[in-house]
Design a protein around this motif. Sequence first.
Motif, PDB file in Angstrom:
ATOM      1  N   UNK A  84       0.836  -1.214   0.000  1.00 42.52           N
ATOM      2  CA  UNK A  84       0.000   0.000   0.000  1.00 42.52           C
ATOM      3  C   UNK A  84       0.867   1.259   0.000  1.00 42.52           C
ATOM      4  N   UNK A  85       0.577   2.156  -0.936  1.00 43.17           N
ATOM      5  CA  UNK A  85       1.250   3.452  -0.987  1.00 43.17           C
ATOM      6  C   UNK A  85       2.653   3.457  -1.551  1.00 43.17           C
ATOM      7  N   UNK A  86       3.117   2.337  -2.052  1.00 42.57           N
ATOM      8  CA  UNK A  86       4.484   2.237  -2.590  1.00 42.57           C
ATOM      9  C   UNK A  86       4.434   1.909  -4.076  1.00 42.57           C
ATOM     10  N   UNK A  87       5.503   2.234  -4.771  1.00 47.12           N
ATOM     11  CA  UNK A  87       5.617   1.850  -6.176  1.00 47.12           C
ATOM     12  C   UNK A  87       5.804   0.350  -6.299  1.00 47.12           C
ATOM     13  N   UNK A  88       5.262  -0.203  -7.366  1.00 45.08           N
ATOM     14  CA  UNK A  88       5.526  -1.607  -7.698  1.00 45.08           C
ATOM     15  C   UNK A  88       6.833  -1.658  -8.495  1.00 45.08           C
ATOM     16  N   UNK A  89       7.340  -2.868  -8.749  1.00 46.38           N
ATOM     17  CA  UNK A  89       8.588  -3.035  -9.499  1.00 46.38           C
ATOM     18  C   UNK A  89       8.485  -2.407 -10.877  1.00 46.38           C
ATOM     19  N   UNK A  90       7.334  -2.556 -11.533  1.00 47.47           N
ATOM     20  CA  UNK A  90       7.152  -1.970 -12.860  1.00 47.47           C
ATOM     21  C   UNK A  90       7.267  -0.450 -12.801  1.00 47.47           C
ATOM     22  N   UNK A  91       6.744   0.167 -11.755  1.00 52.73           N
ATOM     23  CA  UNK A  91       6.828   1.623 -11.619  1.00 52.73           C
ATOM     24  C   UNK A  91       8.258   2.072 -11.331  1.00 52.73           C
ATOM     25  N   UNK A  92       8.978   1.294 -10.533  1.00 47.89           N
ATOM     26  CA  UNK A  92      10.393   1.602 -10.277  1.00 47.89           C
ATOM     27  C   UNK A  92      11.164   1.533 -11.594  1.00 47.89           C
ATOM     28  N   UNK A  93      10.932   0.471 -12.364  1.00 45.57           N
ATOM     29  CA  UNK A  93      11.603   0.339 -13.667  1.00 45.57           C
ATOM     30  C   UNK A  93      11.196   1.471 -14.612  1.00 45.57           C
ATOM     31  N   UNK A  94       9.923   1.837 -14.597  1.00 46.99           N
ATOM     32  CA  UNK A  94       9.473   2.930 -15.461  1.00 46.99           C
ATOM     33  C   UNK A  94      10.148   4.241 -15.067  1.00 46.99           C
ATOM     34  N   UNK A  95      10.274   4.491 -13.784  1.00 44.95           N
ATOM     35  CA  UNK A  95      10.976   5.686 -13.311  1.00 44.95           C
ATOM     36  C   UNK A  95      12.408   5.698 -13.867  1.00 44.95           C
ATOM     37  N   UNK A  96      13.099   4.582 -13.753  1.00 44.80           N
ATOM     38  CA  UNK A  96      14.462   4.507 -14.276  1.00 44.80           C
ATOM     39  C   UNK A  96      14.478   4.703 -15.791  1.00 44.80           C
ATOM     40  N   UNK A  97      13.568   4.047 -16.461  1.00 45.58           N
ATOM     41  CA  UNK A  97      13.429   4.153 -17.920  1.00 45.58           C
ATOM     42  C   UNK A  97      13.232   5.615 -18.324  1.00 45.58           C
ATOM     43  N   UNK A  98      12.397   6.329 -17.596  1.00 44.66           N
ATOM     44  CA  UNK A  98      12.156   7.739 -17.895  1.00 44.66           C
ATOM     45  C   UNK A  98      13.397   8.597 -17.636  1.00 44.66           C
ATOM     46  N   UNK A  99      14.198   8.243 -16.631  1.00 46.03           N
ATOM     47  CA  UNK A  99      15.444   8.985 -16.408  1.00 46.03           C
ATOM     48  C   UNK A  99      16.407   8.744 -17.562  1.00 46.03           C
ATOM     49  N   UNK A 100      16.418   7.532 -18.097  1.00 46.81           N
ATOM     50  CA  UNK A 100      17.321   7.240 -19.227  1.00 46.81           C
ATOM     51  C   UNK A 100      16.861   7.978 -20.481  1.00 46.81           C
ATOM     52  N   UNK A 101      15.553   7.979 -20.745  1.00 49.89           N
ATOM     53  CA  UNK A 101      15.064   8.687 -21.935  1.00 49.89           C
ATOM     54  C   UNK A 101      15.290  10.199 -21.788  1.00 49.89           C
ATOM     55  N   UNK A 102      15.147  10.723 -20.583  1.00 49.33           N
ATOM     56  CA  UNK A 102      15.415  12.142 -20.349  1.00 49.33           C
ATOM     57  C   UNK A 102      16.880  12.488 -20.562  1.00 49.33           C
ATOM     58  N   UNK A 103      17.763  11.619 -20.094  1.00 46.73           N
ATOM     59  CA  UNK A 103      19.194  11.836 -20.296  1.00 46.73           C
ATOM     60  C   UNK A 103      19.532  11.773 -21.781  1.00 46.73           C
ATOM     61  N   UNK A 104      18.962  10.816 -22.483  1.00 47.69           N
ATOM     62  CA  UNK A 104      19.192  10.704 -23.923  1.00 47.69           C
ATOM     63  C   UNK A 104      18.755  11.991 -24.621  1.00 47.69           C
ATOM     64  N   UNK A 105      17.555  12.463 -24.320  1.00 50.03           N
ATOM     65  CA  UNK A 105      17.055  13.704 -24.936  1.00 50.03           C
ATOM     66  C   UNK A 105      17.974  14.885 -24.630  1.00 50.03           C
ATOM     67  N   UNK A 106      18.424  14.977 -23.401  1.00 48.74           N
ATOM     68  CA  UNK A 106      19.322  16.071 -23.019  1.00 48.74           C
ATOM     69  C   UNK A 106      20.622  16.041 -23.800  1.00 48.74           C
ATOM     70  N   UNK A 107      21.211  14.868 -23.925  1.00 49.35           N
ATOM     71  CA  UNK A 107      22.471  14.755 -24.662  1.00 49.35           C
ATOM     72  C   UNK A 107      22.267  14.939 -26.165  1.00 49.35           C
ATOM     73  N   UNK A 108      21.104  14.564 -26.675  1.00 55.00           N
ATOM     74  CA  UNK A 108      20.798  14.847 -28.086  1.00 55.00           C
ATOM     75  C   UNK A 108      20.753  16.354 -28.318  1.00 55.00           C
ATOM     76  N   UNK A 109      20.216  17.096 -27.355  1.00 57.54           N
ATOM     77  CA  UNK A 109      20.179  18.554 -27.465  1.00 57.54           C
ATOM     78  C   UNK A 109      21.590  19.140 -27.439  1.00 57.54           C
TER      79      UNK A 109
END
Length: 173
Positions: free
Chosen positions: A29-54
């Motif tokens: 209750x009230x915590x992220x599931x494993x999929x949400x933790x992975x999605x958070x990491x995935x979003x940090x990687x896509x954000x880093x990729x976008x930043x470096x592309x810029x």
Amino acid sequence: MDSRLEALKQGLDSAVEGMSGEQLSWHPEGKWCAAEVLEHLYLTYTGTIRGFEKVMESGKPLASQASVMDRLRTFVVVGLGRMPEGRTAPANTRPKGLAAEKVRDETDAKIAAMDAIIAKCEARFGQGTKLLNHPILGPLTATQWRKFHLVHGRHHRKQLLRLREAMTSSTAN
């Protein structure tokens, strides 16, 4: 692939190895599931990729001048390898409901793409050059970005392992 990012990839893979979609979606209750933790990491990687592309598109580093607080936070996270507890994830890195299997299956590719664009920027602008600002740590070099992602990933790997253990305990009862 950079050894830090390879270690990150292997650590995350082993933490969720063999987990079903249902298991990836289980959470206390009230915590992220494993999929949400992975999605958070995935979003940090896509954000880093976008930043470096810029950075590549602009033809120059996009890092600002580091403040004293930037240097202190970078020292703690990158220098000491410590991820402070209790921080709220930036809004653009909070889970949005991507499919668990998609995130699990595509995370390795995002890490590889992130490694490639960081290496490309590092080759173009120099190894010790501050290339891009991190939203919390401030301006970082390519090496510091890699180390950040390793430290951040290890922090969340511990979460994944705790979730796996808690899920196993709750289903055994």
